[in-house]
Design a protein around this motif. Structure first.
Motif, mmCIF file in Angstrom:
data_model
loop_
_atom_site.group_PDB
_atom_site.id
_atom_site.type_symbol
_atom_site.label_atom_id
_atom_site.label_comp_id
_atom_site.label_asym_id
_atom_site.label_seq_id
_atom_site.Cartn_x
_atom_site.Cartn_y
_atom_site.Cartn_z
ATOM 1 N N ALA A 140 0.823 -1.218 0.000
ATOM 2 C CA ALA A 140 0.000 0.000 0.000
ATOM 3 C C ALA A 140 0.856 1.266 0.000
ATOM 4 O O ALA A 140 0.364 2.349 -0.346
ATOM 5 C CB ALA A 140 -0.920 -0.005 1.216
ATOM 6 N N LEU A 141 2.138 1.138 0.364
ATOM 7 C CA LEU A 141 2.967 2.337 0.544
ATOM 8 C C LEU A 141 3.344 3.027 -0.768
ATOM 9 O O LEU A 141 3.186 4.249 -0.867
ATOM 10 C CB LEU A 141 4.221 1.988 1.355
ATOM 11 N N PRO A 142 3.880 2.325 -1.780
ATOM 12 C CA PRO A 142 4.233 3.060 -3.007
ATOM 13 C C PRO A 142 3.036 3.714 -3.682
ATOM 14 O O PRO A 142 3.151 4.815 -4.233
ATOM 15 C CB PRO A 142 4.872 1.982 -3.894
ATOM 16 N N GLU A 143 1.865 3.061 -3.632
ATOM 17 C CA GLU A 143 0.666 3.674 -4.206
ATOM 18 C C GLU A 143 0.131 4.773 -3.296
ATOM 19 O O GLU A 143 -0.372 5.805 -3.777
ATOM 20 C CB GLU A 143 -0.411 2.619 -4.426
ATOM 21 N N GLY A 144 0.232 4.554 -1.996
ATOM 22 C CA GLY A 144 -0.289 5.537 -1.053
ATOM 23 C C GLY A 144 0.342 6.907 -1.201
ATOM 24 O O GLY A 144 -0.307 7.937 -0.975
ATOM 25 N N THR A 145 1.614 6.934 -1.601
ATOM 26 C CA THR A 145 2.295 8.226 -1.770
ATOM 27 C C THR A 145 1.711 9.033 -2.932
ATOM 28 O O THR A 145 1.981 10.236 -3.033
ATOM 29 C CB THR A 145 3.805 8.026 -2.018
ATOM 30 N N TRP A 146 0.923 8.374 -3.795
ATOM 31 C CA TRP A 146 0.366 9.063 -4.951
ATOM 32 C C TRP A 146 -1.081 9.511 -4.752
ATOM 33 O O TRP A 146 -1.664 10.122 -5.645
ATOM 34 C CB TRP A 146 0.491 8.188 -6.208
ATOM 35 N N ILE A 147 -1.657 9.244 -3.592
ATOM 36 C CA ILE A 147 -3.055 9.627 -3.381
ATOM 37 C C ILE A 147 -3.250 11.134 -3.548
ATOM 38 O O ILE A 147 -4.154 11.590 -4.257
ATOM 39 C CB ILE A 147 -3.542 9.166 -1.995
ATOM 40 N N THR A 148 -2.408 11.928 -2.926
ATOM 41 C CA THR A 148 -2.573 13.389 -3.005
ATOM 42 C C THR A 148 -2.111 13.951 -4.341
ATOM 43 O O THR A 148 -2.433 15.091 -4.678
ATOM 44 C CB THR A 148 -1.787 14.080 -1.875
#
Length: 328
Positions: free
Chosen positions: A66-74
């Motif tokens: 979830a971390l590499p994708e999570g950084t792209w949420i914003t």
């Protein structure tokens, strides 16, 4: 499923697994009949150990993944993309909870599994130790990494251990939505402007070898495959899963006008097997053992999250008697 795993001694553990030949025979007969093994059933020690190793590694992969994708949420382009990616990341964390619960039925606590992850004792998928430099990297993960995961998980959902199979059935339903979302994002870039197409191609170039590593080492050198398939914990070997992924997604990638960065990639018409440039398995070993581009960073993020959430866990676990009832 993801390559690597906790250390075990195949000789010692196999001896332990065959201490009671009659029970082992009955156990294997049940598996041959297609019955599900439940937590209260007798099982060989090696079966239990391999299941714990495999399920907790899968759970860790969902959390770290979830971390590499999570950084792209914003930073996702547009409000709808942000919402969709936020929902996807939330789903992945939920998948980890389902998997930790399945692993707990085998006798290892969730707390111990998390501790082993943070201390580097337990492994997780190699592919989540690479940086997502651009939005196209996040799109690659959402489409093709999730596609590879579905290939593995659909097969293993027909396996022998009931709690794991039931968790995988639910996970695969949600992953199918993730796959459609990722495919839509890749289509948008691959059919967009020159800059967008270039960005998507560069992401494909970066991620192709990690994607080939994703299914684990070749069957001929895999430590775990034989026993996992014997007891139907894994229903397809590493090479079979890799071949199925290539069968399903090479045509889709080429259809979008993208170039797969492997000049040797071709399907042998006689064997029906894909031939490709063998990825560097020494790189895989380094990454899976903690020496990849983002291993330290990803675990550091999880350690911070664990520390910040400690007070919540303590509050939930405190007996009610420790709280002072407010005056009326």
């Amino acid at each position: 499923m993801y390559g690597g795993g906790n250390t075990f001694d195949p000789i010692t553990d196999t001896k332990q697994a065959t201490e009671d030949p009659q029970k082992l025979q009955e156990f294997e007969a049940r598996i041959e009949r297609g019955e599900k093994i439940e937590p209260s059933d007798w099982m060989p020690d090696l079966y239990r150990k391999q299941l714990i190793r495999m399920i907790e590694q899968h759970a860790h992969s969902e959390i770290i993944g979830a971390l590499p994708e999570g950084t792209w949420i914003t930073r996702a382009p547009g409000f709808k993309r942000k919402l969709a990616l936020m929902a996807k990341v939330q789903d992945e964390v939920g998948h980890a909870q389902l998997l930790y619960a399945a692993a707990e039925t085998l006798g290892k606590s969730r707390e111990q599994m998390i501790d082993d992850l943070l201390e580097g004792k337990s492994k997780y998928s190699n592919i989540f130790n690479y940086p997502a430099f651009t939005w196209a990297d996040a799109c690659f993960i959402s489409w093709l990494v999730d596609a590879g995961a579905i290939v593995n998980q659909l097969a293993n959902s027909k396996g022998s251990y009931g709690p794991y199979c039931r968790a995988l059935e639910r996970i695969c339903v949600e992953e199918s939505f993730h796959l459609k979302y990722g495919h839509h994002c890749v289509i948008h870039l691959a059919t967009g402007t020159d800059i967008q197409r270039k960005m998507m191609q560069e992401a494909l170039n970066r991620w192709w070898e990690p994607m080939m590593h994703f299914f684990g080492p070749p069957d001929k050198v895999s430590v775990h495959t034989e026993v996992l398939m014997k007891w139907k914990v894994k229903m397809s070997s590493n090479d079979q899963c890799r071949n199925q992924f290539l069968d399903m997604y090479v045509p889709k990638i080429l259809e979008l006008g993208l170039t797969i960065p492997d000049p040797l990639l071709r399907k042998n018409p006689e064997t029906e097997q894909w031939e490709y440039t063998e990825p560097d398995w020494e790189v895989f070993k380094k990454v899976i053992n903690g020496d990849g581009p983002c291993n330290e960073e990803r675990l550091a993020v999880r350690r911070v999250a664990e520390a910040r959430g400690k007070w919540v866990r303590q509050a939930l676990l405190k007996p009610k008697t420790e709280y002072v009832t407010p005056l009326a």
